[in-house]
Design a protein around this motif. Structure first.
Motif, PDB file in Angstrom:
ATOM      1  N   HIS A 220      -1.262  -4.875   4.581  1.00  0.00           N
ATOM      2  CA  HIS A 220      -0.046  -4.135   4.267  1.00  0.00           C
ATOM      3  C   HIS A 220      -0.107  -2.676   4.707  1.00  0.00           C
ATOM      4  O   HIS A 220       0.948  -2.082   4.983  1.00  0.00           O
ATOM      5  N   ASP A 221      -1.293  -2.096   4.750  1.00  0.00           N
ATOM      6  CA  ASP A 221      -1.416  -0.690   5.119  1.00  0.00           C
ATOM      7  C   ASP A 221      -0.625  -0.359   6.388  1.00  0.00           C
ATOM      8  O   ASP A 221       0.045   0.669   6.462  1.00  0.00           O
TER       9      ASP A 221
ATOM     10  N   PHE B 175       5.218  -3.960  -7.811  1.00  0.00           N
ATOM     11  CA  PHE B 175       4.001  -3.287  -8.248  1.00  0.00           C
ATOM     12  C   PHE B 175       4.239  -2.375  -9.453  1.00  0.00           C
ATOM     13  O   PHE B 175       3.479  -1.438  -9.689  1.00  0.00           O
TER      14      PHE B 175
ATOM     15  N   HIS C 208      -1.477  -0.501  -3.291  1.00  0.00           N
ATOM     16  CA  HIS C 208      -0.093  -0.681  -2.835  1.00  0.00           C
ATOM     17  C   HIS C 208       0.795   0.518  -3.191  1.00  0.00           C
ATOM     18  O   HIS C 208       1.900   0.357  -3.731  1.00  0.00           O
TER      19      HIS C 208
ATOM     20  N   ASP D  78      -6.202  -2.577  -3.000  1.00  0.00           N
ATOM     21  CA  ASP D  78      -4.862  -3.107  -3.300  1.00  0.00           C
ATOM     22  C   ASP D  78      -4.096  -2.264  -4.319  1.00  0.00           C
ATOM     23  O   ASP D  78      -3.527  -2.777  -5.279  1.00  0.00           O
TER      24      ASP D  78
ATOM     25  N   ASP E  40       1.414   0.521   0.733  1.00  0.00           N
ATOM     26  CA  ASP E  40       2.076  -0.777   0.882  1.00  0.00           C
ATOM     27  C   ASP E  40       2.709  -0.959   2.258  1.00  0.00           C
ATOM     28  O   ASP E  40       2.952  -2.089   2.665  1.00  0.00           O
ATOM     29  N   TYR E  41       2.955   0.127   2.954  1.00  0.00           N
ATOM     30  CA  TYR E  41       3.476   0.064   4.322  1.00  0.00           C
ATOM     31  C   TYR E  41       3.368   1.470   4.919  1.00  0.00           C
ATOM     32  O   TYR E  41       3.295   2.465   4.184  1.00  0.00           O
TER      33      TYR E  41
ATOM     34  N   TYR F 248      -3.121  -1.600  -8.292  1.00  0.00           N
ATOM     35  CA  TYR F 248      -1.804  -1.325  -8.870  1.00  0.00           C
ATOM     36  C   TYR F 248      -1.728  -1.753 -10.331  1.00  0.00           C
ATOM     37  O   TYR F 248      -0.854  -1.304 -11.076  1.00  0.00           O
TER      38      TYR F 248
ATOM     39  N   ASP G 249      -4.978  -2.195   1.717  1.00  0.00           N
ATOM     40  CA  ASP G 249      -3.678  -2.186   1.037  1.00  0.00           C
ATOM     41  C   ASP G 249      -3.604  -1.033   0.034  1.00  0.00           C
ATOM     42  O   ASP G 249      -3.088  -1.182  -1.078  1.00  0.00           O
TER      43      ASP G 249
ATOM     44  N   ILE H   1       3.459   3.298  -3.093  1.00  0.00           N
ATOM     45  CA  ILE H   1       4.776   3.523  -2.491  1.00  0.00           C
ATOM     46  C   ILE H   1       5.330   4.825  -3.049  1.00  0.00           C
ATOM     47  O   ILE H   1       5.457   4.972  -4.268  1.00  0.00           O
TER      48      ILE H   1
ATOM     49  N   ASN I 215       4.485   7.639   2.723  1.00  0.00           N
ATOM     50  CA  ASN I 215       3.274   7.030   2.187  1.00  0.00           C
ATOM     51  C   ASN I 215       2.016   7.593   2.838  1.00  0.00           C
ATOM     52  O   ASN I 215       1.023   7.873   2.176  1.00  0.00           O
TER      53      ASN I 215
ATOM     54  N   ARG J  82      10.264  -3.546  -2.784  1.00  0.00           N
ATOM     55  CA  ARG J  82       8.831  -3.626  -3.071  1.00  0.00           C
ATOM     56  C   ARG J  82       8.415  -2.917  -4.362  1.00  0.00           C
ATOM     57  O   ARG J  82       7.454  -3.335  -5.019  1.00  0.00           O
TER      58      ARG J  82
END
Length: 311
Positions: A145-146, A82, A59, A57, A117-118, A300, A114, A61, A123, A78
């Motif tokens: 989220h990955d 974080f 996350h 996690d 984050d996306y 994070y 995760d 970005i 990323n 987002r």
């Protein structure tokens, strides 16, 4: 400028930017030992000692994404989620952990989901840049989220377009894959959709039948009273797999069989690692055999976990 040339220029600029950022922030000296929780786990029959760094996690970005307006707007939404006071942003932290893992020469880096984050191009490219610098083995388990955006959350399009982007990190099998060690096998199972896939269950049965000790990596934790109680307080709802009658997620038929096999009296599973809930906790999964489950705190926040395995 022609579109093709523009894309080439953007790719070169992105590579230069990542290289600069990575070299600038990949200094493990800023890692605080108090932010690392260490657990010692005994697996009977283990002849060697092992030490793993577990991150979940984070996350990450990459700021300034210009892929399209929708992603750019989502990034702005987002990033503050974080961003923590006195903690470097996740995409600056991650290279520091890579450097730390290399310096400490762990037996492996365990990535619990995760991590990004996306699945934007920026990323994913940054993730690749970081992992390419890793000098120890790793196993990557995927989080919810990955591989998703909120506008394509667990959709068929997401499964066909975004999930395969992680094939290269997961031995071309985003449902289940393994990392073999002399004394045990680490098995990463994708339960990012809150359930287990039939394909994963089939392969899982084959692995368990070998009777070699197993360390099971999941993203979504399995139900224990302790984790559900804390998760309900933090998330105001059940975000663990199992314990539906108590407020957790009801497992479907496949997931029920998976959990039953994991906690069976003759199960070779010795440890479950999970994330997802953004807090640290160790508690036992109850069954015919009680299995310790370690949940890693969110990366994070600058947190990480060391797992020490011995006989």
């Amino acid at each position: 400028m022609k579109r093709t040339n523009l894309r080439v220029f953007q790719a070169i600029l992105l590579t230069i930017t990542f290289t600069f950022l990575f070299s600038a922030c990949g200094d493990s000296a800023s890692i605080k030992k108090e932010d690392i929780t260490t657990y010692k786990i005994r697996i009977p029959g283990t002849e060697e000692s092992y030490e793993f760094l577990y991150l979940t996690d984070t996350h990450m970005i990459v700021p300034g994404d210009k892929e399209n307006q929708e992603i750019s707007d989502y990034e702005k939404q987002r990033l503050p989620v974080f961003t923590m006071e006195d903690v470097p942003s996740p995409f600056l932290q991650f290279p520091q952990w890579i450097q730390y893992a290399n310096e400490q020469d762990f037996d492996g880096l365990l990535l619990g989901g995760d991590i990004i984050d996306y699945p934007s191009a920026s990323n994913l490219e940054y993730l690749k840049t970081c992992l390419d610098d890793l000098k120890i083995p790793y196993i990557y388990n995927i989080g919810n989220h990955d591989w998703t955006y909120p506008w394509e959350y667990m959709t068929e399009k997401g499964k066909s377009e975004y999930l395969p982007l992680f094939n290269s990190y997961m031995e071309n099998n985003t449902s289940i894959h393994t990392k073999e060690y002399e004394d045990f096998t680490i098995v990463a199972v994708n339960n990012s959709s809150n359930q287990i896939t039939p394909d994963a269950l089939t392969r899982y049965k084959e692995i368990l039948a070998e009777k070699k000790p197993v360390i099971l990596m999941l993203h979504v934790p399995l139900y224990t009273e302790a984790v559900l109680h804390k998760a309900a307080a933090v998330w105001k709802g059940g975000v663990v797999l199992g314990g539906g009658i108590h407020g957790g997620i009801y497992p479907d038929t496949v997931s029920t069989e998976f959990i039953t096999l994991t906690t069976a009296k003759d199960s070779p599973v010795e440890l479950v690692l999970a994330g997802h809930v953004h807090f640290a906790l160790k508690s036992d999964i109850q069954g015919e055999k009680n299995i310790p489950q370690i949940i890693g705190d969110a990366g994070y926040k600058g947190k990480a976990t060391i797992i020490q395995i011995s006989g």
